[in-house]
Design a protein around this motif. Structure first.
Motif, PDB file in Angstrom:
ATOM      1  N   TYR A 194       0.730  -1.224   0.007  1.00  0.00           N
ATOM      2  CA  TYR A 194      -0.079   0.182   0.013  1.00  0.00           C
ATOM      3  C   TYR A 194       0.938   1.069   0.042  1.00  0.00           C
ATOM      4  O   TYR A 194       1.788   1.231   0.705  1.00  0.00           O
ATOM      5  N   PRO A 195       0.517   2.319  -0.902  1.00  0.00           N
ATOM      6  CA  PRO A 195      -0.759   2.742  -1.591  1.00  0.00           C
ATOM      7  C   PRO A 195      -0.189   2.291  -3.199  1.00  0.00           C
ATOM      8  O   PRO A 195      -0.995   2.898  -3.998  1.00  0.00           O
ATOM      9  N   LEU A 241      -9.431  -3.131   0.385  1.00  0.00           N
ATOM     10  CA  LEU A 241      -8.398  -3.300   1.439  1.00  0.00           C
ATOM     11  C   LEU A 241      -9.342  -3.563   2.598  1.00  0.00           C
ATOM     12  O   LEU A 241     -10.512  -3.051   2.937  1.00  0.00           O
TER      13      LEU A 241
END
Length: 194
Positions: A8-9, A143
């Motif tokens: 992430y991201p 997510l």
């Protein structure tokens, strides 16, 4: 090709994966590599977009141990008939060190295919249902912290900010390409398999 888990991201984590229309020897090799990477990383599931592939496929083994339990390679999964709900702690190989409580159905019906094109129709319950739902969320660009309550998600804020700062600083130094270039690379895979 050597697969690596993206963090992430990275924009591929928010990309809605495309259904797979053909399976070949390369894709089977990728699935084997994904299983190896999942075990090395001490995970119980790994979606294709977590290794920067925009394909509707994931691997799982609820024991997290090679040679133990059942290995799954799931292609083009669809979920129906969710029943009940329960809270369970989840983490993610793309968000290392972060965990939180997520409410998910206790049981689900899964329709999918294996790597040989055989249909899979089964009802899953408990932890295995949770693993499958977590991975299917990945394929939809969702997510685990997106499924948490606002207060609970805020507790992950510092860890999420740290991952974002690390990722953006790597982009600034050129060790990770800009987001638009990362997304543009996905077309090669969708053209080949979707």
């Amino acid at each position: 090709m050597s697969l690596e888990i993206i963090y992430y991201p990275h924009p591929t984590l928010r990309y809605v994966s495309k259904p797979i229309k053909r399976v070949d020897a390369e894709l089977r090799k990728i699935a084997d590599e994904m299983l190896d990477l999942m075990y090395e990383s001490k995970g119980v599931g790994l979606a294709a977009n977590q290794v920067d592939l925009p394909l509707r496929m994931f691997v799982a083994n609820p024991t997290g141990e090679k040679g133990s339990g059942e290995e799954f390679v799931i292609v083009n999964p669809e979920v129906s008939r969710p029943k009940g709900s329960e809270v369970g702690e989840e983490g993610c190989l793309s968000l290392p060190g972060l965990t939180g409580d997520v409410i998910r159905p206790k049981s689900i019906r899964i329709s999918a295919f294996d790597m040989k094109g055989n249909p899979i129709e089964t009802t899953l319950e408990g932890f295995l249902a949770r693993v499958f739902l977590h991975e299917i969320d990945h394929l939809d660009g969702t997510l685990f912290f997106d499924r948490m309550g606002e207060h609970a998600a805020l507790e992950l804020g510092a860890g999420i900010d740290e991952l974002e700062t690390d990722f953006r600083s790597k982009q600034a130094t050129g060790s990770i390409p800009p987001d638009d270039q990362l997304i543009a690379r996905l077309a090669d895979w969708t053209n080949k398999y979707c």
